[in-house]
Design an enzyme around this catalytic site. Structure first.
Site, PDB file in Angstrom:
ATOM      1  N   PHE A 114     -26.335  41.233  49.485  1.00 20.92           N
ATOM      2  CA  PHE A 114     -25.728  40.144  48.717  1.00 20.92           C
ATOM      3  C   PHE A 114     -24.671  40.734  47.793  1.00 20.92           C
ATOM      4  CE2 PHE A 114     -27.594  35.690  47.977  1.00 20.92           C
ATOM      5  CZ  PHE A 114     -27.741  35.453  49.332  1.00 20.92           C
ATOM      6  N   ASP A 208     -30.356  17.285  31.873  1.00 22.35           N
ATOM      7  CA  ASP A 208     -31.102  16.430  30.945  1.00 22.35           C
ATOM      8  C   ASP A 208     -31.859  17.232  29.888  1.00 22.35           C
ATOM      9  OD1 ASP A 208     -30.230  14.312  32.570  1.00 22.35           O
ATOM     10  OD2 ASP A 208     -32.016  14.444  33.820  1.00 22.35           O
ATOM     11  N   GLN A 227     -20.711  29.322  36.738  1.00 22.53           N
ATOM     12  CA  GLN A 227     -20.435  30.028  37.993  1.00 22.53           C
ATOM     13  C   GLN A 227     -19.846  29.081  39.032  1.00 22.53           C
ATOM     14  OE1 GLN A 227     -23.515  32.009  40.853  1.00 22.53           O
ATOM     15  NE2 GLN A 227     -22.451  33.603  39.710  1.00 22.53           N
ATOM     16  N   HIS A 229     -19.234  28.997  42.879  1.00 23.04           N
ATOM     17  CA  HIS A 229     -19.627  29.681  44.114  1.00 23.04           C
ATOM     18  C   HIS A 229     -18.419  29.774  45.033  1.00 23.04           C
ATOM     19  CE1 HIS A 229     -21.831  30.782  47.728  1.00 23.04           C
ATOM     20  NE2 HIS A 229     -22.914  30.944  46.989  1.00 23.04           N
ATOM     21  N   LEU A 239     -23.065  23.568  49.511  1.00 16.64           N
ATOM     22  CA  LEU A 239     -23.169  25.034  49.478  1.00 16.64           C
ATOM     23  C   LEU A 239     -23.210  25.644  50.877  1.00 16.64           C
ATOM     24  CD1 LEU A 239     -23.665  27.611  47.755  1.00 16.64           C
ATOM     25  CD2 LEU A 239     -26.112  27.143  47.985  1.00 16.64           C
ATOM     26  N   GLU A 242     -24.264  32.522  50.346  1.00 20.10           N
ATOM     27  CA  GLU A 242     -23.739  33.887  50.310  1.00 20.10           C
ATOM     28  C   GLU A 242     -24.340  34.730  51.429  1.00 20.10           C
ATOM     29  OE1 GLU A 242     -23.742  37.366  46.917  1.00 20.10           O
ATOM     30  OE2 GLU A 242     -23.156  35.324  46.386  1.00 20.10           O
ATOM     31  N   ARG A 273     -19.610  37.141  42.537  1.00 19.89           N
ATOM     32  CA  ARG A 273     -19.122  35.796  42.847  1.00 19.89           C
ATOM     33  C   ARG A 273     -17.876  35.414  42.062  1.00 19.89           C
ATOM     34  NH1 ARG A 273     -24.813  32.360  43.453  1.00 19.89           N
ATOM     35  NH2 ARG A 273     -25.344  33.197  45.510  1.00 19.89           N
ATOM     36  N   HIS A 337     -21.304  25.621  40.528  1.00 20.10           N
ATOM     37  CA  HIS A 337     -22.553  25.958  41.204  1.00 20.10           C
ATOM     38  C   HIS A 337     -23.725  26.200  40.265  1.00 20.10           C
ATOM     39  CE1 HIS A 337     -25.193  27.637  44.243  1.00 20.10           C
ATOM     40  NE2 HIS A 337     -25.254  28.800  43.611  1.00 20.10           N
ATOM     41  N   GLU A 361     -32.903  27.577  35.171  1.00 18.49           N
ATOM     42  CA  GLU A 361     -31.471  27.380  34.923  1.00 18.49           C
ATOM     43  C   GLU A 361     -31.188  26.636  33.625  1.00 18.49           C
ATOM     44  OE1 GLU A 361     -27.396  25.880  37.198  1.00 18.49           O
ATOM     45  OE2 GLU A 361     -29.315  25.748  38.241  1.00 18.49           O
ATOM     46  N   ARG A 372     -23.770  35.482  37.279  1.00 15.74           N
ATOM     47  CA  ARG A 372     -25.046  35.732  37.949  1.00 15.74           C
ATOM     48  C   ARG A 372     -24.835  36.342  39.325  1.00 15.74           C
ATOM     49  NH1 ARG A 372     -27.910  33.076  41.789  1.00 15.74           N
ATOM     50  NH2 ARG A 372     -26.731  31.120  41.703  1.00 15.74           N
TER      51      ARG A 372
END
Length: 557
Positions: A114, A208, A227, A229, A239, A242, A273, A337, A361, A372
């Site tokens: 990755f 929220d 970020q 992507h 998406l 990756e 990224r 993303h 997150e 990230r």
């Protein structure tokens, strides 16, 4: 049913929330609240994999270094070391719980390369890793008979004398407002991708938990770091993992050039990224794109490998882009993303507000810093979901059940009544489109002072207008017009913190790239941004980054 009680209330039924619930143990009365069914949580949309140093050739120290470097040295290194050191045991736990990881030839868990990683350490289940993890976790929640309230919408925190004592929620099936008192609350509500017009995030990702905590006085940290992507479908932002580049996919421009050789000659498509997204956007901006995008070419991988390792990607490309990646490249572009920022927490998920914990997150611990690495988000959910569960167990031991006043529920009833009784005003969907367009245009991959000043002003204006939304549907049962209005108020609050933090940070670091302030400025900006709610918009302050062993240096890929 206007008030109920549980020892612990967890808001959010994705990987973080369910992992925290499992860690509570049989002696704790724990409940999970979610606005969607647990297996519809956005954790299930993660495709490419989850990181851990499992092989003898790899090490948690190497994983930690890659993560610190990937964060552009803004990540807190004590938190990063904890995550990377504890990753292997958490992966093995998930394996023992039945996650169907793909296997290497030696039958051990398969690991793919990755971006930003010095070793192939991303464990995966084809290109449906989040889906596999989420279903295995839900099985464990059901096995333990954890109480789950599904399709309940968070409206506020119950805070008395500075202490979190529960939440108020809207039962979407009945339209009834309910107060849930608890000794501790855990927020695991996910990200805010829908602040942007185009995003890889599901429609439920409206931040929220972040917005509710922010209004209640909990600080948000590093919200300017969003970020993008590199590979989302041009047409709708869906998406494209990756993992497609980890398996050998390449990026080409309109001339057929493999352009990443200009920007990251060593790592190529597997640079971090932020680097890949900026490279793509530069190609598009300078006229070498293909109708506003670039192309992800998987053809050379061959039919068998694509069907084995990337079956969902092929299905998504066919359905949403009309292209079969076995035959033709996929049109992709950078898309909003992931939020590196969130509710400020320590390594055990505790916020500065007693009784309130957060993870995943919606929280900022900060293991991701300014950028990230792919494969670290799923890891964060499980490591810090577990750790939050352990910390909450300690916190509630010997603690009496609070008795909050009725005024919390009354305030939310007044809020809902005001929305429902209005006979005209702004429509939430139109306002959301207006806000998303501003964020896409002015707070995107590339930023500058003029655009950010306009974004700050516009976000403030839209937030003011969001207080006068018109809910046309006056029914009680599953009133999505009402919940979408509440979501609109949440994204409007968060947009202000993102834009304000970005305007103030006069440097380039990770995903935050200022055309008018080139280069990283460690002397002035090696610090976290904290945003606190005020009636006049976010109040910003700063805190130090924790550095243990990795001193900042120039990132090269």
């Amino acid at each position: 049913m206007t008030m109920i009680s549980h020892d612990v209330v967890i808001v959010g039924a994705g990987l973080t929330g369910m992992r925290a619930a499992i860690e509570m143990g049989p002696g704790v009365d724990v409940a999970v609240i979610s606005k969607v069914h647990p297996v519809r949580s956005h954790s299930g949309a993660a495709q490419g994999g989850i990181n851990a140093a499992l092989r003898e050739e790899d090490s948690w120290e190497s994983h930690a270094y890659d993560t610190v470097k990937g964060s552009d040295y803004l990540g807190d290194q004590d938190a990063i070391e904890i995550m990377c050191r504890e990753a292997p045991s958490d992966i093995r736990q998930m394996e023992h719980w039945g996650v169907i990881f793909s296997r290497a030839d030696d039958r051990r868990i398969a690991q793919r390369p990755f971006g930003g990683a010095g070793y192939p350490r991303t464990c995966y289940a084809a290109d449906r890793t989040g889906h596999a993890l989420l279903h295995a976790m839900y099985e464990q929640v059901m096995k333990r008979r954890v109480k789950v309230y599904t399709e309940w919408f968070l409206t506020s925190l119950i805070v008395e004398n500075g202490e979190c004592q529960g939440v108020t929620v809207l039962d979407m099936a009945s339209g009834e407002l309910v107060a849930v008192r608890a000794k501790a609350v855990v927020f695991a509500t996910g990200g805010y991708g829908r602040v942007y017009l185009t995003s890889s995030n599901g429609l439920v990702n409206t931040g929220d938990g972040m917005a509710v905590a922010y209004r209640a006085g909990a600080p948000l940290m590093d919200m300017e770091f969003v970020q993008f992507h590199p590979t989302t479908l041009k047409s709708n932002g869906v998406l494209i993992t990756e993992g497609s580049r980890g398996e050998g996919g390449i990026l080409i421009n309109a001339k057929g050039e493999r352009f990443m050789s200009k920007y990251a000659p060593n790592a190529m498509e597997l640079a971090s990224r932020d680097v890949v997204s900026r490279s793509e956007q530069t190609e598009i901006n300078e006229g070498r794109g293909v109708d506003g995008c670039v192309l992800l070419d998987l053809r050379h991988l061959g039919r068998d490998k694509i069907l084995e390792r990337l079956p969902q990607i092929r299905d998504l490309a066919i359905k949403f882009a009309g292209t079969d990646p076995i035959e033709v490249p996929i049109p992709v572009r950078p898309g909003a993303h992931y939020s590196m920022g969130g509710i400020k927490v320590d390594v055990d998920g505790a916020t500065p507000m007693p009784g309130l914990f957060a993870g995943g997150e919606c929280a900022c611990v900060s293991v991701h810093g300014a950028n990230r690495l792919g494969g670290n988000s799923l890891l964060e959910t499980i490591v810090f979901g577990r750790r939050a569960g352990t910390a909450v167990n300690r916190y509630i031991t010997g603690r009496a059940m609070p008795i909050p006043g009725d005024h919390h529920l009354a305030a939310q009833r007044d809020r809902i009544h005001t929305l429902m009784s209005r006979s005209g005003g702004e429509r939430g969907n139109l306002l959301r489109h207006e806000l998303g367009t501003v964020m896409n245009t002015d707070v995107g991959v590339f930023r500058d002072e003029k655009g950010l000043m306009e974004a700050v002003a516009k976000a403030r204006e839209i937030n003011d207008r969001a207080q006068s939304l018109w809910v046309m549907d006056k029914s009680r049962v599953f009133n999505t017009d009402l919940t979408e209005a509440l979501e609109m108020q949440n994204v409007a609050e968060l947009a202000q913190t993102i834009a304000a933090g970005a305007l103030a940070r006069k440097e380039c670091r990770g995903a935050h790239y200022r055309n008018d302030h080139p280069g990283r400025d460690d002397a002035n900006w090696m610090k976290h941004t904290l945003a606190r709610w005020t009636p006049d918009g976010p109040e910003l302050s700063y805190s130090a980054v924790t550095v243990t062993k990795y001193q900042p240096q120039e990132r090269k890929y």
